[in-house]
Design a protein around this motif. Structure first.
Motif, short mmCIF file in Angstrom:
data_model
loop_
_atom_site.label_atom_id
_atom_site.label_comp_id
_atom_site.label_asym_id
_atom_site.label_seq_id
_atom_site.Cartn_x
_atom_site.Cartn_y
_atom_site.Cartn_z
N LEU A 82 13.88 35.99 68.01
CA LEU A 82 13.25 34.69 67.88
C LEU A 82 14.06 33.85 66.89
N VAL A 83 14.47 32.66 67.31
CA VAL A 83 15.22 31.75 66.45
C VAL A 83 14.34 30.54 66.14
N GLN A 84 14.18 30.25 64.86
CA GLN A 84 13.35 29.14 64.42
C GLN A 84 14.18 28.21 63.54
N SER A 85 14.20 26.92 63.89
CA SER A 85 14.89 25.94 63.05
C SER A 85 13.85 25.11 62.31
N TYR A 86 14.18 24.77 61.07
CA TYR A 86 13.24 24.07 60.20
C TYR A 86 13.80 22.71 59.78
N LYS A 87 12.91 21.76 59.59
CA LYS A 87 13.30 20.45 59.08
C LYS A 87 13.62 20.55 57.60
N THR A 88 14.18 19.47 57.05
CA THR A 88 14.56 19.49 55.64
C THR A 88 13.37 19.64 54.71
N ASP A 89 12.16 19.29 55.18
CA ASP A 89 10.97 19.45 54.34
C ASP A 89 10.35 20.83 54.47
N GLY A 90 11.00 21.72 55.24
CA GLY A 90 10.54 23.10 55.37
C GLY A 90 9.58 23.36 56.51
N THR A 91 9.20 22.32 57.26
CA THR A 91 8.29 22.52 58.39
C THR A 91 9.08 22.95 59.63
N LEU A 92 8.42 23.72 60.49
CA LEU A 92 9.06 24.23 61.69
C LEU A 92 9.40 23.08 62.64
N ASP A 93 10.63 23.07 63.14
CA ASP A 93 11.08 22.04 64.08
C ASP A 93 11.00 22.57 65.51
N LYS A 94 11.79 23.61 65.81
CA LYS A 94 11.82 24.19 67.16
C LYS A 94 11.97 25.70 67.05
#
Length: 252
Positions: free
Chosen positions: A51-63
């Protein structure tokens, strides 16, 4: 003839013992690298649900995206993309060669290991789970495992020995006792620091549970690669043929 140890004989003897032991440690650096690899793999032929998870700069999950990775011996890896947005796509790695296979095309497309999949996770980050054999290693010394820590790790300098690797060189910190990977600095061919990696072990501390990549060229965004399940599996030989994969959109 006698040796005068002075006011601090215990400290001096400790320094002498460490100096005598250091060459033996340095000579065993290849074994240390193989030990580190076992924390990420565990078998020559392996299926890894990822599972690959990318996060926004504020630490919230993006995709997030799911992949089934078949890591086989002799540097051969097949990646099946499982999320709805990418379903049917495949990546095949055979040594230094990488192909992307699209369900709408019967022509395998050559790609590089730096091809982005999601966030800062590249093809090579997903398909490659070993350092031994891809890099020559040199023991630099002992340094804090993390900045500001008192716990010490071995620091290894890895230099690529094959053209198909994702990073030209790697600075790698391994725990001293069992040589599990702790963190790494990942450099591209221009010798720029592209990413840092932090390795998280499972509860039993027997294998790497996740690799966290932090972008060093942009906004320090974080990408987490989680290894949800590993099991030994050898795939049919034809699955490792790019022309067969182009003709066969469904494998399972």
């Amino acid at each position: 003839m006698s040796l005068v140890l002075g006011k601090h004989p215990v400290r001096l003897l400790g320094l002498v013992a460490a100096a005598l032991a250091w060459p033996a440690v340095a000579q065993d650096v290849d074994a240390m690298l193989r030990d580190a690899d076992r924390y990420r793999t565990g078998a020559d032929n392996l299926q890894v649900d990822t599972l690959v998870q990318s996060y926004k700069t504020d630490g919230t999950l993006d995709k997030e995206r799911r992949y089934t990775v078949f890591a086989q011996q002799d540097r051969r890896t097949l990646v099946l993309m499982q999320s709805a947005a990418e379903k049917g796509q495949k990546v095949l790695m055979l040594g230094d060669d990488f192909w992307l296979l699209m369900p709408s095309s019967q022509r395998p497309m050559r790609i590089t290991p730096m091809q982005k999949l999601l966030g800062d996770a590249s093809t090579g980050d997903i398909a490659t789970m070993r350092w031994s054999g891809d890099y020559s290693a040199t023991l630099v010394g002992e340094e804090p495992c993390q900045p500001g820590e008192t716990r010490l790790c071995y620091r290894l300098a890895l230099q690529a020995v094959r053209k198909g690797v994702t990073y030209q060189r790697v600075e790698l910190w391994l725990a001293r006792q069992r040589h599990e990977p702790v963190r790494a600095q990942l450099y591209v061919q221009s010798d720029k620091l592209a990413k840092t990696a932090h390795f998280e072990l499972d509860a039993s501390r027997s294998q790497v549970d996740a690799m966290v990549l932090i972008d060093q060229l942009g906004q320090q965004r974080q990408t987490r690669i989680r290894y949800l399940q590993r099991k030994e599996r050898t795939v049919p030989e034809e699955w490792l043929n790019p022309m067969f994969l182009a003709r066969s959109p469904v494998l399972e």
